[in-house]
Design a protein around this motif. Structure first.
Motif, PDB file in Angstrom:
ATOM      1  N   LYS A  41     -27.965  15.304 -68.034  1.00 38.25           N
ATOM      2  CA  LYS A  41     -26.630  15.826 -67.730  1.00 38.25           C
ATOM      3  C   LYS A  41     -26.472  17.228 -68.314  1.00 38.25           C
ATOM      4  O   LYS A  41     -25.910  18.122 -67.657  1.00 38.25           O
ATOM      5  CB  LYS A  41     -25.549  14.883 -68.260  1.00 38.25           C
ATOM      6  N   ALA A  42     -26.965  17.430 -69.527  1.00 37.08           N
ATOM      7  CA  ALA A  42     -26.878  18.746 -70.162  1.00 37.08           C
ATOM      8  C   ALA A  42     -27.620  19.793 -69.329  1.00 37.08           C
ATOM      9  O   ALA A  42     -27.118  20.908 -69.122  1.00 37.08           O
ATOM     10  CB  ALA A  42     -27.456  18.687 -71.572  1.00 37.08           C
ATOM     11  N   VAL A  43     -28.794  19.435 -68.837  1.00 35.88           N
ATOM     12  CA  VAL A  43     -29.584  20.359 -68.017  1.00 35.88           C
ATOM     13  C   VAL A  43     -28.841  20.678 -66.719  1.00 35.88           C
ATOM     14  O   VAL A  43     -28.754  21.835 -66.300  1.00 35.88           O
ATOM     15  CB  VAL A  43     -30.976  19.771 -67.710  1.00 35.88           C
ATOM     16  N   ILE A  44     -28.299  19.649 -66.078  1.00 33.31           N
ATOM     17  CA  ILE A  44     -27.567  19.836 -64.819  1.00 33.31           C
ATOM     18  C   ILE A  44     -26.382  20.787 -65.023  1.00 33.31           C
ATOM     19  O   ILE A  44     -26.164  21.709 -64.228  1.00 33.31           O
ATOM     20  CB  ILE A  44     -27.070  18.483 -64.268  1.00 33.31           C
ATOM     21  N   LEU A  45     -25.638  20.581 -66.092  1.00 29.70           N
ATOM     22  CA  LEU A  45     -24.457  21.402 -66.344  1.00 29.70           C
ATOM     23  C   LEU A  45     -24.826  22.849 -66.679  1.00 29.70           C
ATOM     24  O   LEU A  45     -24.205  23.795 -66.174  1.00 29.70           O
ATOM     25  CB  LEU A  45     -23.625  20.802 -67.481  1.00 29.70           C
ATOM     26  N   MET A  46     -25.852  23.030 -67.524  1.00 31.16           N
ATOM     27  CA  MET A  46     -26.253  24.375 -67.914  1.00 31.16           C
ATOM     28  C   MET A  46     -26.840  25.150 -66.735  1.00 31.16           C
ATOM     29  O   MET A  46     -26.537  26.328 -66.541  1.00 31.16           O
ATOM     30  CB  MET A  46     -27.266  24.299 -69.056  1.00 31.16           C
ATOM     31  N   VAL A  47     -27.663  24.474 -65.935  1.00 27.91           N
ATOM     32  CA  VAL A  47     -28.255  25.129 -64.758  1.00 27.91           C
ATOM     33  C   VAL A  47     -27.162  25.476 -63.747  1.00 27.91           C
ATOM     34  O   VAL A  47     -27.170  26.562 -63.151  1.00 27.91           O
ATOM     35  CB  VAL A  47     -29.334  24.233 -64.112  1.00 27.91           C
ATOM     36  N   SER A  48     -26.217  24.564 -63.561  1.00 25.88           N
ATOM     37  CA  SER A  48     -25.116  24.808 -62.615  1.00 25.88           C
ATOM     38  C   SER A  48     -24.283  26.007 -63.036  1.00 25.88           C
ATOM     39  O   SER A  48     -23.917  26.855 -62.207  1.00 25.88           O
ATOM     40  CB  SER A  48     -24.226  23.566 -62.507  1.00 25.88           C
TER      41      SER A  48
END
Length: 355
Positions: A41-48
């Motif tokens: 989730k952290a990766v998804i949010l940061m990439v987004s």
């Protein structure tokens, strides 16, 4: 105001809760910190967030998409704060201290300051929740009256109608005003800040400048002042409102309490864990989408009782805490839907503004 104290209680409710929660984690064999779902989730949010930022600044979409993407960016900033920074600051994001430090450090990149946040949130708010004069989270004076012990002005009669405007300003004032007030006064509200080290000072100023370059200087250079200003206002207003409303639904609703210490002893009436239960509320805990987006902060009771446990475990431990509350006759405050919590918050503001 002197720092309040909690009464010492033998065989405290908190001790019983810790025992039951510890037994649960031993039984299931899980770490109390985050897992792969949180890391993903952290990766998804940061990439987004990175994608939206790059598209807005370097590819300049038309006005319609600029407005949409700016609003999305405001939501993503809030979501990173809820899911990544918040767990990291409490040391619950990962079992590795350095990973928690990086997660908490995301606040500095987004314009806040992790040192100030730790003092304001971890040290003060979590210890003295809803205690007027100590908990800085309920100090929005003179614009809003969050407790019956605060001074009342005529405009408070209408605060349940205009609160959304001031909530929207939170993020802007946080990064451009409130952090600096704390820094130069060396205080969070009435509480003295602990001494800042040289590295704390360098991080404060270095990342304030970095944020200004990333979100002000570079965008103005790339898209022009007017387009930047419109986008920046949308981002900060959306982020401010989302951040404000999520935290306010957890503490300033009709059924939560605002205890004050005894004037002669300086002690609060209840032991710490029961104080947390009386001053905190859950909302929409069955809604998985809400839980995912707000980093489990709709399980605010579980978070306040066990801040060092990652929010990914809150649905499981909430059953244990709720059962213990039933056995001990302690009220567990919960709103089943977001709209019910919002309605209760509005009703609370109306009551406190007119009482």
């Amino acid at each position: 105001m002197a720092i309040p104290k909690f009464p010492s209680v033998p065989n405290s409710f908190h001790a019983e809760l810790k025992k039951r929660i510890s037994e649960y984690f031993e039984e299931v064999g899980k770490s109390q910190t985050g897992n792969y779902s949180l890391f993903m989730k952290a990766v998804i949010l940061m990439v987004s967030l990175s994608f939206v930022y790059i598209h807005l600044v370097f590819f300049t979409p038309n006005a319609f998409w600029c407005i949409i993407e700016s609003a999305v960016m405001g939501c993503l900033i809030s979501a990173i704060g809820f899911n990544v920074m918040h767990d990291g600051a409490h040391g619950s994001f990962s079992k590795y201290k350095w990973v928690n430090h990086i997660a908490a450090f995301s606040l500095n990149i987004l314009g806040g300051n992790s040192f100030m946040w730790n003092m304001k949130h971890n040290v003060i708010h979590h210890a003295f929740t809803n205690v007027d004069g100590v908990d800085d989270d309920i100090d929005a004076q003179p614009w809003l009256r969050m407790s019956a012990t605060q001074k009342k002005y005529k405009m408070h009669k209408y605060q349940h109608l205009y609160f959304w405007f001031f909530y929207s300003l939170l993020y802007f004032f946080w990064i451009f005003v409130l952090d600096y007030q704390k820094y130069f006064k060396s205080k969070v509200g009435t509480m003295q800040l602990k001494k800042m080290s040289l590295s704390d000072h360098l991080v404060f100023w270095g990342f304030k400048l970095f944020h200004a370059f990333l979100f002000i200087g570079l965008p103005i250079y790339m898209v022009g002042f007017t387009d930047w200003l419109i986008s920046f206002l949308i981002v900060t207003l959306v982020a401010g409102f989302v951040l404000s409303i999520v935290f306010q639904l957890a503490h300033t609703v009709e059924h939560t309490s605002f205890p004050m210490p005894n004037e002669s002893t300086g002690k609060l009436d209840d032991e710490w864990a029961i104080h947390q239960l009386k001053t905190t509320a859950n909302f929409a805990t069955k809604n998985k989408v809400v839980s995912w987006l707000v980093g489990g902060l709709n399980f605010q009771i579980e978070h306040h009782l066990f801040p060092k446990i990652s929010h990914v475990h809150y649905p499981a431990i909430s059953k244990i805490i709720k059962q213990a509350c039933e056995e001990y006759g302690i009220k567990y405050i919960e709103y089943t839907k977001v709209r019910y919590a919002v309605a209760s918050h509005v009703s609370f503001l109306r009551h406190v503004g007119r009482a």
